[in-house]
Design an enzyme around this catalytic site. Structure first.
Site, PDB file in Angstrom:
ATOM      1  N   CYS A 155      -5.554   5.092  -4.217  1.00 54.80           N
ATOM      2  CA  CYS A 155      -5.742   3.767  -3.622  1.00 54.80           C
ATOM      3  C   CYS A 155      -6.938   3.005  -4.180  1.00 54.80           C
ATOM      4  O   CYS A 155      -6.793   1.977  -4.834  1.00 54.80           O
ATOM      5  CB  CYS A 155      -5.879   3.885  -2.109  1.00 54.80           C
TER       6      CYS A 155
ATOM      7  N   ASP B 125       0.845  -1.198   0.000  1.00 54.29           N
ATOM      8  CA  ASP B 125       0.000   0.000   0.000  1.00 54.29           C
ATOM      9  C   ASP B 125       0.882   1.250   0.000  1.00 54.29           C
ATOM     10  O   ASP B 125       1.585   1.520   0.973  1.00 54.29           O
ATOM     11  CB  ASP B 125      -0.890  -0.028   1.250  1.00 54.29           C
ATOM     12  N   ASP B 126       0.876   2.000  -1.090  1.00 54.17           N
ATOM     13  CA  ASP B 126       1.661   3.241  -1.217  1.00 54.17           C
ATOM     14  C   ASP B 126       3.159   2.997  -1.393  1.00 54.17           C
ATOM     15  O   ASP B 126       3.961   3.880  -1.076  1.00 54.17           O
ATOM     16  CB  ASP B 126       1.492   4.142   0.018  1.00 54.17           C
TER      17      ASP B 126
ATOM     18  N   ASP C 141      -0.232  -0.603  -5.075  1.00 57.49           N
ATOM     19  CA  ASP C 141      -1.388   0.060  -5.688  1.00 57.49           C
ATOM     20  C   ASP C 141      -1.010   1.396  -6.326  1.00 57.49           C
ATOM     21  O   ASP C 141      -1.734   1.903  -7.178  1.00 57.49           O
ATOM     22  CB  ASP C 141      -2.540   0.223  -4.697  1.00 57.49           C
ATOM     23  N   HIS C 142       0.094   1.990  -5.931  1.00 59.72           N
ATOM     24  CA  HIS C 142       0.639   3.207  -6.562  1.00 59.72           C
ATOM     25  C   HIS C 142       1.930   3.578  -5.859  1.00 59.72           C
ATOM     26  O   HIS C 142       2.324   2.951  -4.874  1.00 59.72           O
ATOM     27  CB  HIS C 142      -0.347   4.379  -6.514  1.00 59.72           C
TER      28      HIS C 142
END
Length: 709
Positions: free
Chosen positions: A79, A43-44, A308-309
């Site tokens: 997200c 995540d991130d 996710d990014h």
């Protein structure tokens, strides 16, 4: 006759069986060839800021024993929209989850797209499916989405402690004890338990597992044993780090100034905490593959690792966050390993999160649904192998993807937008506008750095007040006479823009609680700003608050900052219309390493409503660029072949014909459906001989060039 009829009937039956039997055998062979598949999602997590350099176990397992896709991207740096794309294989404009709020587990998502997720397709193909970790930002835990046999998902957004989970339909609450509550470890432990139990009971059945870790998302709580690591680590300081302001970029970056010492300390500490949280992921990956080895499942299992990014920490002066159409936010770690996947190999072709669903279905032997927009990565692997053997039967891989954020309304023709923007940012127009201000027309008084004058050709030009410049400026360099005037104009306009933003209180970062008195102190010095910064190097001009620091010792400044002030910006006042702002205080982080109280608190606005855009990211043997159109009608173009850090918006160097073709391709990708998206993901126009060189020489419109070293 009857005998002949019987023979004829037998022949027909035999012929029918002959047609049917191969189909059944093929079908059985297809099912038998199904492999286990694991998607590991962080995540991130960035790639541009160097996070993978601090995950040695994961790098060895996924990179050295698999393939790295060095051009791995997400089609949106947010997200929930990105995760919705991963689950469906659809671009954002097709699943309509545009933000972390709008339709994030909303009515359309639940009624339409959630019922056609990879979990549903894999379950129907005979897989036992499991999802563990973070699902979607607005998931309320009231239901189990269709397609999942095993379900352990956190309610709402990522946390490490004090969270609630839906565990196979039951709500579980967790506290703040590391040994039993730390979310990253819990996700790992339950994933291992699922695999172990499944193989021992249902070894004949393939499994599909999504492991969705919270790290390195905020609040970035590291496990206690890692809280001492990475002190003084500054790998996040890339070429665009603290490169601000940027008058040639979109609205928000035009108004974001350079970070001061407190902001820099914040980005350094946040980077450190993010790396610390990833150590638990690194250990979890090692434990996962050790178990697969013990259960003799490595040969039968595919694994994909990605995020996710991406993320930014000080890039272009932005303290933290995502949402931007730049490499640091859209480029992500992307690895794959499994049967037939080359080891310790890198692929440079563009792959994205829209390809994950088709890839997982391909592994399962499930034909890609027509509605999906991506393409299986196994096709790319096969294509590379075919090319190596000089076989080109497969369809070529794409060289362009769509990057999108938010809904884009109908805009004016690109030619009209371009002319309007070009006129606004033209050096001569900007110089004329700036020189009409009275302060630049006066004689060179003490402390003044520049003077404007009008030439006999009716053009404004600038004169450098040389007596007021320091001879000790290490940043000044000898220049060619022919470029002298033009370079001076560049330097003057950069200086003037920064001063205009600071005088207008338009900096959207670093508002401290004592900003009232800081502002008063600055007001007393504005007429003498040149005295505070005589050595005006364009890349080193500081944020307005920094000017006060230059006149005060560090000890006195910190004491001054801690003193309560009347009219200060309280945390509740940390907001601006149409802006996404946050207040950082010493109480934000609950676990070590903590934010030093003596550094105080500050407000920062990290995003705005008009930061809506659609972009083309193209990369092939000849071209490597990002082309964007914003909802504000702003246009940008970054050529990575000459500007890898995206410091210069080179849109003014494009031929209008090329610009129109790029806009047309973008328009088609913006509205593409089903498999059309792949058709418009190939830049055929760039193969036209007359368009091989995208740029023309229009130096007067290249507004802000970085200093040459």
């Amino acid at each position: 006759m009857i005998s002949n009829l019987r023979i004829s009937n037998y022949f027909i039956i035999f012929y029918v069986l002959f047609l049917i039997i191969p189909i059944k055998v093929t079908s059985i062979h297809f099912v038998d060839s199904q492999h286990n598949v694991i998607l590991i999602l962080t995540d991130d997590q960035d790639i541009e800021l160097g996070s993978m350099d601090f995950m040695p176990k994961t790098s060895q397992i996924m990179k050295e024993r698999g393939t790295e896709f060095t051009s791995g991207y997400v089609t949106t740096p947010i997200c929930c929209p990105s995760r919705s794309t991963i689950l469906t294989g659809l671009y954002v404009h097709n699943h309509h989850v545009h933000t972390n709020n709008q339709n994030c587990t909303g009515v359309e998502w639940r009624k339409v797209h959630e019922k056609k997720s990879i979990g549903v397709y894999l379950q129907e193909a005979g897989y036992r499916t499991a999802y563990l970790g973070k699902y979607l930002n607005e998931y309320d835990g009231s239901y189990i989405p269709p397609g999942w046999d095993e379900w352990h998902a956190i309610v709402k957004n990522s946390k490490f402690y004090n969270y609630t989970m839906n565990s196979n339909g039951e709500r579980e609450k967790f506290g703040s004890e590391y040994e039993k509550d730390y979310f990253t470890d819990l996700v790992t432990n339950r994933s291992l338990k699922f695999i172990d139990k499944h193989i021992k009971i249902r070894a004949w059945q393939p499994f599909a597992l999504i492991i969705s870790y919270p790290a390195p998302h905020g609040p970035e709580d590291p496990a206690p044993q890692f809280a001492h690591m990475f002190e003084n680590e500054i790998s996040h300081r890339t070429g665009s780090w603290n490169f601000a302001p940027n008058p040639d970029k979109q609205w928000l970056l035009q108004r974001t100034g350079k970070m001061n010492d407190v902001h820099i300390s914040f980005t350094d500490l946040l980077h450190r905490r993010r790396l610390q949280t990833l150590q638990s992921v690194d250990e979890g990956i090692e434990r996962l593959f050790n178990l697969l080895r013990e259960l003799n499942q490595l040969w039968n299992t595919y694994a994909i690792y990605t995020s996710d990014h991406g993320y930014h920490l000080g890039q272009f002066g932005l303290l933290k966050g995502k949402n931007m159409p730049y490499e640091f936010d859209i480029r992500v770690p992307f690895f794959m390993r499994g049967p037939g996947i080359p080891r310790n190999v890198t692929f440079n072709e563009i792959v994205t999160n829209v390809d994950i669903a088709p890839t997982m279905l391909h592994i399962a032997g499930v034909p890609k649904p027509a509605r999906m927009n991506g393409r299986s990565l196994l096709e790319l692997v096969a294509l590379k192998k075919k090319k190596k053997k000089h076989m080109t039967a497969l369809k070529p891989w794409r060289d362009t993807i769509l990057i999108e954020r938010g809904k884009m309304p109908k805009l004016k023709k690109i030619r009209d937008r371009y002319i309007k923007q070009k006129k606004k940012f033209n050096k001569e127009n900007r110089l004329s506008k700036e020189c009409k201000r009275r302060k630049w027309q006066r004689d060179c008084v003490h402390g003044q750095l520049w003077k404007c004058y009008y030439t006999v050709e009716d053009r404004w030009r600038i004169y450098k007040c040389r007596d007021n410049w320091s001879d000790q400026c290490s940043c000044r360099k000898k220049r060619e006479i022919s470029n002298y005037d033009d370079d001076d104009i560049d330097e003057f306009l950069t200086y003037a823009d920064r001063e205009n933003f600071s005088e207008g209180h338009e900096w959207y970062q670093g508002e401290f609680e004592d900003s009232g008195e800081v502002g008063e102190e600055l007001d007393g010095h504005r007429s003498k700003r040149g005295i505070l910064s005589k050595c005006s190097c364009s890349r080193n001009v500081s944020h307005p608050i920094k000017l006060l620091e230059q006149k005060m010792s560090k000890k006195h400044y910190l004491k001054y900052k801690k003193k309560p002030q009347n009219g200060s910006l309280k945390p509740k006042d940390c907001s601006l219309p149409q802006m996404n702002c946050f207040t950082h205080t010493a109480s934000h982080w609950k676990t070590p390493p903590l934010w030093p109280e003596e550094l105080g608190e500050f407000c920062f606005c990290q995003n705005c409503n008009n930061n809506t855009y659609w972009c083309l990211r193209t990369k092939n043997e000849t071209h490597n660029f990002l082309y964007c159109e914003f909802v504000t009608e702003f246009i940008s173009f970054y050529d990575f072949n000459t500007d890898p850090d995206q410091l210069i918006n080179a849109v003014y160097s494009l031929d209008i014909g090329v610009l129109e073709q790029l806009s047309e391709q973008l328009r088609n990708l913006r509205k593409c459906k089903n498999r059309q998206c792949e058709i418009w993901s190939t830049s055929q126009m760039l193969r036209s001989p007359k368009l091989v060189d995208l740029r023309v020489n229009e130096k007067s419109f290249l507004t802000y060039q970085p200093e040459k070293t």
